[in-house]
Scaffold this motif. Structure first.
Motif, PDB file in Angstrom:
ATOM      1  N   ASP A 180       0.791  -1.226   0.000  1.00 35.87           N
ATOM      2  CA  ASP A 180       0.000   0.000   0.000  1.00 35.87           C
ATOM      3  C   ASP A 180       0.828   1.284   0.000  1.00 35.87           C
ATOM      4  OD1 ASP A 180      -2.145  -1.669   0.037  1.00 35.87           O
ATOM      5  OD2 ASP A 180      -2.680  -1.294   2.134  1.00 35.87           O
ATOM      6  N   PHE A 181       2.002   1.254   0.593  1.00 33.36           N
ATOM      7  CA  PHE A 181       2.808   2.465   0.717  1.00 33.36           C
ATOM      8  C   PHE A 181       3.719   2.633  -0.490  1.00 33.36           C
ATOM      9  CE2 PHE A 181       2.792   2.243   5.641  1.00 33.36           C
ATOM     10  CZ  PHE A 181       1.493   2.694   5.658  1.00 33.36           C
ATOM     11  N   THR A 182       4.015   3.873  -0.787  1.00 32.16           N
ATOM     12  CA  THR A 182       4.992   4.159  -1.838  1.00 32.16           C
ATOM     13  C   THR A 182       6.392   3.931  -1.257  1.00 32.16           C
ATOM     14  OG1 THR A 182       5.238   6.482  -1.223  1.00 32.16           O
ATOM     15  CG2 THR A 182       3.461   5.927  -2.800  1.00 32.16           C
ATOM     16  N   PRO A 183       7.406   3.786  -2.108  1.00 36.64           N
ATOM     17  CA  PRO A 183       8.769   3.645  -1.586  1.00 36.64           C
ATOM     18  C   PRO A 183       9.183   4.811  -0.678  1.00 36.64           C
ATOM     19  CG  PRO A 183       8.734   3.021  -3.887  1.00 36.64           C
ATOM     20  CD  PRO A 183       7.366   3.577  -3.563  1.00 36.64           C
ATOM     21  N   ARG A 184       8.700   6.003  -0.998  1.00 35.40           N
ATOM     22  CA  ARG A 184       9.000   7.168  -0.149  1.00 35.40           C
ATOM     23  C   ARG A 184       8.385   6.984   1.242  1.00 35.40           C
ATOM     24  NH1 ARG A 184       6.308  11.806   1.202  1.00 35.40           N
ATOM     25  NH2 ARG A 184       7.612  13.609   1.661  1.00 35.40           N
ATOM     26  N   ASP A 185       7.143   6.506   1.286  1.00 35.54           N
ATOM     27  CA  ASP A 185       6.472   6.275   2.569  1.00 35.54           C
ATOM     28  C   ASP A 185       7.196   5.216   3.398  1.00 35.54           C
ATOM     29  OD1 ASP A 185       4.530   8.126   1.871  1.00 35.54           O
ATOM     30  OD2 ASP A 185       3.152   6.595   1.103  1.00 35.54           O
TER      31      ASP A 185
END
Length: 130
Positions: free
Chosen positions: A96-101
């Motif tokens: 669910d999260f982006t790599p940045r998150d």
């Protein structure tokens, strides 16, 4: 003897914190791989065993170190009883999260570890000097 344990505990936290700070993606993958291991519930036992001595420290910054120990000791049983929930969290986060998150999540963990490591090591050095 407790101060020596605290010194090594603080150094360990600092090393892991710096690794997370400089290699967040690799450390997230390492943590995910560890949670998928059949030995992951042992992590709960280690948390209890590692946090328990911190409850008995009397010296500089004892109240803060006590609460670090309480957090560790109370987190341990949760990992023992619900390891599948932690596994789900890592799987869901990766999906669910982006790599940045994910990097931000690891950075937050890194800052908490570094703070705990600095507090415990600082208390240990102040106790050695006394």
């Amino acid at each position: 003897m407790l101060e020596l344990y605290m010194f090594f505990f603080g150094m360990f936290q600092l090393i892991i914190g710096f690794l997370e700070l400089f290699l967040p993606v690799r450390l997230f993958k390492l943590w995910k791989m560890w949670t998928l291991s059949t030995y992951f519930p042992v992590h709960g036992i280690v948390l209890i065993a590692a946090g328990f001595p911190l409850l008995f420290y009397k010296g500089h910054l004892a109240a803060i170190i006590f609460w670090i120990g309480v957090f560790m000791v109370l987190t341990g049983p949760f990992l023992l009883i619900y390891p599948e929930k932690i596994r789900e969290v890592f799987k869901t986060a990766e999906n669910d999260f982006t790599p940045r998150d994910l990097r931000i999540m690891v950075y937050v963990d890194s800052v908490i570890r570094l703070a705990a490591g600095i507090i415990v090591t600082l208390a240990c050095f102040n106790t050695f000097r006394s």
